[in-house]
Design an enzyme around this catalytic site. Structure first.
Site, PDB file in Angstrom:
ATOM      1  N   HIS A  36      -2.018  -9.823   4.249  1.00 12.04           N
ATOM      2  CA  HIS A  36      -2.981  -9.022   3.473  1.00 12.04           C
ATOM      3  C   HIS A  36      -4.362  -9.074   4.119  1.00 12.04           C
ATOM      4  O   HIS A  36      -5.014  -8.044   4.304  1.00 12.04           O
ATOM      5  CB  HIS A  36      -3.116  -9.571   2.039  1.00 12.04           C
ATOM      6  CG  HIS A  36      -1.914  -9.345   1.170  1.00 12.04           C
ATOM      7  ND1 HIS A  36      -1.369 -10.331   0.377  1.00 12.04           N
ATOM      8  CD2 HIS A  36      -1.163  -8.238   0.950  1.00 12.04           C
ATOM      9  CE1 HIS A  36      -0.338  -9.845  -0.287  1.00 12.04           C
ATOM     10  NE2 HIS A  36      -0.184  -8.575   0.041  1.00 12.04           N
ATOM     11  N   LYS A  58       4.723  -7.851 -15.436  1.00 14.75           N
ATOM     12  CA  LYS A  58       5.097  -8.984 -14.584  1.00 14.75           C
ATOM     13  C   LYS A  58       4.294 -10.216 -14.962  1.00 14.75           C
ATOM     14  O   LYS A  58       3.097 -10.103 -15.234  1.00 14.75           O
ATOM     15  CB  LYS A  58       4.770  -8.652 -13.125  1.00 14.75           C
ATOM     16  CG  LYS A  58       5.916  -8.067 -12.340  1.00 14.75           C
ATOM     17  CD  LYS A  58       5.606  -8.236 -10.862  1.00 14.75           C
ATOM     18  CE  LYS A  58       5.934  -7.020 -10.042  1.00 14.75           C
ATOM     19  NZ  LYS A  58       5.381  -7.075  -8.692  1.00 14.75           N
ATOM     20  N   ARG A  95       5.275  -3.644   7.300  1.00 18.17           N
ATOM     21  CA  ARG A  95       5.586  -4.767   8.183  1.00 18.17           C
ATOM     22  C   ARG A  95       6.807  -4.478   9.041  1.00 18.17           C
ATOM     23  O   ARG A  95       6.859  -4.811  10.218  1.00 18.17           O
ATOM     24  CB  ARG A  95       5.865  -6.034   7.353  1.00 18.17           C
ATOM     25  CG  ARG A  95       4.654  -6.566   6.649  1.00 18.17           C
ATOM     26  CD  ARG A  95       5.035  -7.494   5.545  1.00 18.17           C
ATOM     27  NE  ARG A  95       5.792  -6.788   4.511  1.00 18.17           N
ATOM     28  CZ  ARG A  95       6.060  -7.277   3.317  1.00 18.17           C
ATOM     29  NH1 ARG A  95       5.673  -8.487   3.009  1.00 18.17           N
ATOM     30  NH2 ARG A  95       6.738  -6.565   2.430  1.00 18.17           N
ATOM     31  N   SER A 140       4.225 -12.083  -0.224  1.00 19.23           N
ATOM     32  CA  SER A 140       3.808 -12.940  -1.350  1.00 19.23           C
ATOM     33  C   SER A 140       5.033 -13.550  -2.022  1.00 19.23           C
ATOM     34  O   SER A 140       5.023 -14.720  -2.411  1.00 19.23           O
ATOM     35  CB  SER A 140       3.025 -12.128  -2.384  1.00 19.23           C
ATOM     36  OG  SER A 140       1.841 -11.655  -1.828  1.00 19.23           O
TER      37      SER A 140
HETATM   38  O1  PNS Z   1       1.611  -5.412  -3.689  1.00 13.74           O
HETATM   39  P1  PNS Z   1       2.579  -4.479  -4.334  1.00 13.74           P
HETATM   40  O2  PNS Z   1       3.187  -5.129  -5.560  1.00 13.74           O
HETATM   41  O3  PNS Z   1       3.606  -3.949  -3.384  1.00 13.74           O
HETATM   42  O4  PNS Z   1       1.707  -3.212  -4.857  1.00 13.74           O
HETATM   43  C1  PNS Z   1       2.315  -2.156  -5.567  1.00 13.74           C
HETATM   44  C2  PNS Z   1       1.243  -1.230  -6.188  1.00 13.74           C
HETATM   45  C3  PNS Z   1       0.271  -2.051  -7.022  1.00 13.74           C
HETATM   46  C4  PNS Z   1       0.481  -0.557  -5.087  1.00 13.74           C
HETATM   47  C5  PNS Z   1       1.975  -0.160  -7.046  1.00 13.74           C
HETATM   48  O5  PNS Z   1       2.887  -0.785  -7.877  1.00 13.74           O
HETATM   49  C6  PNS Z   1       1.028   0.687  -7.871  1.00 13.74           C
HETATM   50  O6  PNS Z   1       0.286   1.485  -7.345  1.00 13.74           O
HETATM   51  N1  PNS Z   1       1.053   0.478  -9.203  1.00 13.74           N
HETATM   52  C7  PNS Z   1       0.178   1.158 -10.119  1.00 13.74           C
HETATM   53  C8  PNS Z   1       0.964   2.111 -11.024  1.00 13.74           C
HETATM   54  C9  PNS Z   1       1.245   3.402 -10.291  1.00 13.74           C
HETATM   55  O7  PNS Z   1       0.376   4.139  -9.928  1.00 13.74           O
HETATM   56  N2  PNS Z   1       2.555   3.656 -10.091  1.00 13.74           N
HETATM   57  C10 PNS Z   1       3.030   4.810  -9.375  1.00 13.74           C
HETATM   58  C11 PNS Z   1       3.299   4.439  -7.931  1.00 13.74           C
HETATM   59  S1  PNS Z   1       4.173   5.685  -7.119  1.00 13.74           S
END
Ligand code: PNS
Length: 191
Positions: A19, A43, A92, A130
């Site tokens: 990150h 979560k 990645r 993570s």
């Molecule tokens: O670090 P992560 O868990 O891979 O991040 C995922 C994240 C936070 C980027 C994604 O879950 C997100 O944008 N969530 C917010 C809700 C949202 O907009 N969902 C639609 C995504 S297509």
């Protein structure tokens, strides 16, 4: 050329070296980079939102165009509210691609003006996530090199009994226990 303000959204539970690598790369090419930590009520995270916020703030203190914030709800709506025109995500390995592509296309459907930009972290972090860091730490394993030192310290504090037990077992199996059983050592320390 347009000056681009970007949002780097994620869970960051906990922030990893991958990150941080991506934040540093993003900070070099965007005028402003907002690291947005998702407040996800579904979560149960290992680190509270406040802890993740503090860790990321410390880790990015040297980057003047990086800001740490939290958000909930739709990411595209949050991006709009902070006037970010670009979303930064890390890829990645090929295994990340499918999920990231799906998410980028859904976000484009929701907000066509928001562009997703993918960057690759240094290859030495290509296997770091993570989730795996949590898994290793929860079993008392070493996370040095996978996460920044402040995060390693926080993991050790949070999982102190696990690490203590793991370290004692390691000592015992390498013959440093002086022939005493671990439980005896524990009782002696307390008295
Ligand atoms: O670090 P992560 O868990 O891979 O991040 C995922 C994240 C936070 C980027 C994604 O879950 C997100 O944008 N969530 C917010 C809700 C949202 O907009 N969902 C639609 C995504 S297509």
């Amino acid at each position: 050329m347009n000056k681009v303000s970007a949002l780097y959204p994620g869970s960051f539970d906990p922030p990893t070296n991958g990150h941080l690598d991506l934040i540093e790369r993003g900070a070099k090419i965007f005028e402003e980079l907002v690291v947005g930590i998702l407040r996800n009520s579904e979560k149960i995270p290992m680190f509270s939102l406040a802890e993740r916020f503090e860790m990321l703030k410390t880790l990015t203190a040297h980057l003047k165009n990086v800001r740490i914030e939290t958000f909930h709800g739709l990411m595209v709506e949050y991006a709009k509210s902070i006037e970010a025109t670009c979303v930064l995500r890390g890829i990645r390995a090929v295994s990340d691609y499918e999920y990231e592509l799906q998410m980028a296309l859904m976000n484009r459907k929701l907000e066509p003006t928001l562009e997703t930009v993918f960057m690759m972290p240094a290859d030495k972090y290509s296997y770091v996530s993570s989730r795996l860091v949590r898994e290793v730490a929860q079993a008392g394993g070493p996370v040095r090199g996978l996460v920044p030192e402040v995060v390693e310290q926080k993991l050790r504090e949070k999982l102190e009994p696990v690490y203590k037990f793991h370290d004692e077992m390691q000592q015992a199996s390498s013959g440093n226990s002086g022939g005493k059983e671990i439980s005896t050592k524990k009782r002696k320390k307390k008295s």
